[in-house]
Design an enzyme around this catalytic site. Sequence first.
Site, mmCIF file in Angstrom:
data_model
loop_
_atom_site.group_PDB
_atom_site.id
_atom_site.type_symbol
_atom_site.label_atom_id
_atom_site.label_comp_id
_atom_site.label_asym_id
_atom_site.label_seq_id
_atom_site.Cartn_x
_atom_site.Cartn_y
_atom_site.Cartn_z
ATOM 1 N N GLY A 61 -7.039 4.409 -5.284
ATOM 2 C CA GLY A 61 -5.894 5.199 -4.854
ATOM 3 C C GLY A 61 -5.966 6.685 -5.183
ATOM 4 O O GLY A 61 -7.000 7.337 -4.987
ATOM 5 N N ASN B 28 -2.953 9.826 -14.693
ATOM 6 C CA ASN B 28 -2.628 9.284 -13.367
ATOM 7 C C ASN B 28 -2.289 7.791 -13.380
ATOM 8 O O ASN B 28 -1.481 7.335 -12.572
ATOM 9 C CB ASN B 28 -3.821 9.538 -12.430
ATOM 10 N N TYR C 128 10.402 1.869 -13.622
ATOM 11 C CA TYR C 128 9.457 2.850 -13.064
ATOM 12 C C TYR C 128 10.094 4.247 -13.035
ATOM 13 O O TYR C 128 9.506 5.223 -13.514
ATOM 14 C CB TYR C 128 9.055 2.417 -11.651
#
Length: 239
Positions: free
Chosen positions: A12, A82, A147
């Site tokens: 990704g 990341n 999240y």
Amino acid sequence: MNRVLISGGSRGIGAAIVRAFARQGDAVAFLYRENHAAAEAIARETGAIAIPCDISDPTAVREATKAAIKALGGPIDVLVNNAGMAKIGLSRDMTDAEWRQICDTNLTGAFCLCREVQAGMIVQSKGRIINIGSMWGKTGASCEVAYSATKAGLRGLTMALAKELGPSGITVNCVEPGVIDTEMNRMLDAESRAALIEETPLCRIGTPQDVAAAVVFLASEQASFITGQCLGVDGGFAI
Ligand code: NDP
């Protein structure tokens, strides 16, 4: 040439960031959790060093950072936090273990990496830390409470650390992607994708390369007076 460490480089957005730094001649190492085949493929393609490490484990982060510094031949100049995970569901159904796993990965993992690279950056009086947040850290996403909370936490971490490390010549910034075409969004059906595109002023889903370009900019000389900022790479979604 910078020594660059990226978490979650096997797939990704992280893989695009690995490719972007490797392409400009930097020495790159990246961490990943379990996807050995994907990590080896990116390492072969780019010449980057792949290091398995579950960033939710602070001891593993310490060891992996030491391994990266050794493999790259010196202190880390650029850290890109990341790696991240998401889980969609009602907050009342979330277990303690799920909450902890998301917090330990997205927020504590990033904090631990910041802690481990700092000494080397301070000695050199230079360094760049770039955290990958999310537009949901700014606006909040329904059914992604953990999240969103961790990504909002990264905003606070970015601003506080920018103040703490600025006098040592280290900048700390956050890139907040919108909807980006990666495995994290593979569960979206065609209708949901179309609705998200409809809500995006630039009328498309983002690419991992869109995010990598912003990260490379924040790591560059041109960005040397930018710190403590959250840069949206979301096609205008979160305006
Ligand atoms: P992917 O799910 O495609 O990839 C996640 C990467 O993180 C993989 O390399 C994975 O390793 C690694 N990873 C996950 N958990 C851990 C862990 N505990 N320890 C080490 N590595 C780990 O995610 P994206 O590329 O989509 O997202 C990258 C970042 O961008 C994340 O922080 C995400 O929150 C953020 N973001 C993404 C958006 C999107 O729309 N895609 C939007 C906004 C933000 P492995 O391959 O071994 O599993």
